[in-house]
Motif scaffolding. Sequence first.
Motif, PDB file in Angstrom:
ATOM      1  N   PRO A 139     139.576  72.752  69.631  1.00  0.00           N
ATOM      2  CA  PRO A 139     138.258  72.378  69.113  1.00  0.00           C
ATOM      3  C   PRO A 139     137.643  71.263  69.945  1.00  0.00           C
ATOM      4  N   PRO A 140     136.316  71.132  69.919  1.00  0.00           N
ATOM      5  CA  PRO A 140     135.656  70.097  70.724  1.00  0.00           C
ATOM      6  C   PRO A 140     136.191  68.704  70.464  1.00  0.00           C
ATOM      7  N   GLN A 141     136.521  68.397  69.189  1.00  0.00           N
ATOM      8  CA  GLN A 141     137.015  67.051  68.909  1.00  0.00           C
ATOM      9  C   GLN A 141     138.342  66.777  69.593  1.00  0.00           C
ATOM     10  N   MET A 142     139.184  67.808  69.747  1.00  0.00           N
ATOM     11  CA  MET A 142     140.440  67.626  70.463  1.00  0.00           C
ATOM     12  C   MET A 142     140.174  67.393  71.942  1.00  0.00           C
ATOM     13  N   VAL A 143     139.333  68.224  72.529  1.00  0.00           N
ATOM     14  CA  VAL A 143     139.046  68.108  73.956  1.00  0.00           C
ATOM     15  C   VAL A 143     138.401  66.767  74.274  1.00  0.00           C
ATOM     16  N   ASP A 144     137.388  66.391  73.486  1.00  0.00           N
ATOM     17  CA  ASP A 144     136.676  65.141  73.755  1.00  0.00           C
ATOM     18  C   ASP A 144     137.596  63.935  73.606  1.00  0.00           C
ATOM     19  N   GLY A 197     142.567  60.399  78.530  1.00  0.00           N
ATOM     20  CA  GLY A 197     143.190  60.807  79.788  1.00  0.00           C
ATOM     21  C   GLY A 197     144.389  61.704  79.597  1.00  0.00           C
ATOM     22  N   VAL A 198     144.377  62.501  78.521  1.00  0.00           N
ATOM     23  CA  VAL A 198     145.504  63.371  78.191  1.00  0.00           C
ATOM     24  C   VAL A 198     145.116  64.832  78.429  1.00  0.00           C
ATOM     25  N   PRO A 199     145.875  65.580  79.227  1.00  0.00           N
ATOM     26  CA  PRO A 199     145.575  66.999  79.428  1.00  0.00           C
ATOM     27  C   PRO A 199     145.724  67.795  78.127  1.00  0.00           C
ATOM     28  N   VAL A 200     144.921  68.851  78.017  1.00  0.00           N
ATOM     29  CA  VAL A 200     144.954  69.738  76.851  1.00  0.00           C
ATOM     30  C   VAL A 200     145.552  71.076  77.268  1.00  0.00           C
ATOM     31  N   ALA A 201     146.564  71.510  76.547  1.00  0.00           N
ATOM     32  CA  ALA A 201     147.158  72.831  76.780  1.00  0.00           C
ATOM     33  C   ALA A 201     146.782  73.750  75.629  1.00  0.00           C
ATOM     34  N   ILE A 242     148.598  67.233  74.923  1.00  0.00           N
ATOM     35  CA  ILE A 242     148.337  67.686  73.569  1.00  0.00           C
ATOM     36  C   ILE A 242     148.009  69.174  73.645  1.00  0.00           C
ATOM     37  N   ALA A 243     148.616  69.948  72.774  1.00  0.00           N
ATOM     38  CA  ALA A 243     148.472  71.402  72.835  1.00  0.00           C
ATOM     39  C   ALA A 243     147.850  71.937  71.555  1.00  0.00           C
ATOM     40  N   ALA A 259     136.684  76.550  76.600  1.00  0.00           N
ATOM     41  CA  ALA A 259     136.685  75.522  75.562  1.00  0.00           C
ATOM     42  C   ALA A 259     137.173  74.177  76.082  1.00  0.00           C
ATOM     43  N   GLY A 260     137.733  74.164  77.299  1.00  0.00           N
ATOM     44  CA  GLY A 260     138.136  72.897  77.889  1.00  0.00           C
ATOM     45  C   GLY A 260     139.614  72.712  78.130  1.00  0.00           C
ATOM     46  N   ALA A 261     140.407  73.761  77.977  1.00  0.00           N
ATOM     47  CA  ALA A 261     141.849  73.636  78.204  1.00  0.00           C
ATOM     48  C   ALA A 261     142.139  73.350  79.676  1.00  0.00           C
ATOM     49  N   ASP A 262     143.056  72.426  79.920  1.00  0.00           N
ATOM     50  CA  ASP A 262     143.458  72.066  81.282  1.00  0.00           C
ATOM     51  C   ASP A 262     144.673  72.858  81.749  1.00  0.00           C
ATOM     52  N   ILE A 263     145.479  73.311  80.808  1.00  0.00           N
ATOM     53  CA  ILE A 263     146.704  74.052  81.084  1.00  0.00           C
ATOM     54  C   ILE A 263     146.764  75.224  80.112  1.00  0.00           C
ATOM     55  N   ILE A 264     147.128  76.404  80.611  1.00  0.00           N
ATOM     56  CA  ILE A 264     147.250  77.585  79.760  1.00  0.00           C
ATOM     57  C   ILE A 264     148.726  77.958  79.620  1.00  0.00           C
TER      58      ILE A 264
END
Length: 391
Positions: free
Chosen positions: A159-164, A170-174, A151-152, A189-194
């Motif tokens: 936002p925190p609600q997206m990251v949490d 178990g979905v990485p955040v870009a 999810i990007a 902010a918690g992004a796993d991929i830039i």
Amino acid sequence: MRTEICETLGIEFPLLAFSHCRDVVAAVTNAGGMGVLGAVAYTPDQLEKELTWLDEHVGGRPYGVDVLVPGKIDESAERAGRGEGGLDTMLAAIPEEHWTFLRHLFEKYDVPMPARTPSSTGNARSGGTQVTKEGATALIDVSLAHPIRLIASALGPPPPQMVDAARGAGVPVAALVGTAEHARRQVAAGADIIVAQGGEAGGHTGEISTMVLVPEVVDTVAPIPVLAAGGIATGRQMAAAMALGASGVWCGSVWLTTEEAETAPAVKEKLLAATSRDTVRSRSRTGKPARQLRSAWTDEWDGPDSPGALGMPLQMIIAQGALNQIDKIAESGHPGARALANYFVGQCVGYLNAVKPARQVVYEMIEEFTDALDRLNRLSGTDGAAVPGPG
């Protein structure tokens, strides 16, 4: 190819395809890359239908969703997102001078004027009305209820609600960035991929070029993996991005002239004929600087007689219904509508000179990428060939 991105996302090729078209997303995913569906134009119910279709057509292969979560939007849009007046609140916030300018624009180019609502053209999409914190949260919830693998966040830190919620699923955040400082904020902010997106890119983009931005972001956020974006439409450019330290590439414009693309026919013709000099960063479609095909639409909104673009999402609301109407009329060959018609596209538009299946685009990029690596290996002598010495 076994890059960190391939391992993380479970894909064969480190090639991610951003598209508003589910058919492109499915085609790229089924070809070994990862399609990422742009969700900004959908209501939650519409997105649910699109993702259900994707689930049925990718056979369990990984795909992602991109949700636009702007850090700052017009106050009236925030009120509407909280249920205080709904769409009527947003429409009332658009100054009369903007409606007047739009009406004069349609008269000047002899195009029938649509009504004042995003849905007036019969298009199922929502014209930017989902661009609120509440609207984005609903899209995030719908997305994570499906077996997505990424999810990007398209604008600003996730936002925190997206990251949490993503962590729980178990979905990485870009997250997309245009500067090294933005990258620091996204990681915090918690992004796993830039996704380091250079100014050559289509859509919302900054001013720093891809060649400069990618290594700067790679060094800034290491060991967080980085995808390179902006002007990438060939395998050679993909190889260059990997040489700069990226773990893969994120492409959008290259899919606009594929057989599956949602691009309006008249716009697709303009894209096929355009050169790399025929784009412009303009606020005329969304209220934020976004690279798009230069046309009478951008010239008029950026011209001296314009009242100026509104903030997001108000400019999206006034523009989307108008541009849907323009695209519809342009299909008949109407010269005024064809002059106004445009779409988001990057400077790589100069490479887009033929209509191809999306799967073919993927395979051609990977083949050229491999050829580019072979050439570099020959230059370095790693294939056994001698490397010329000084003099």
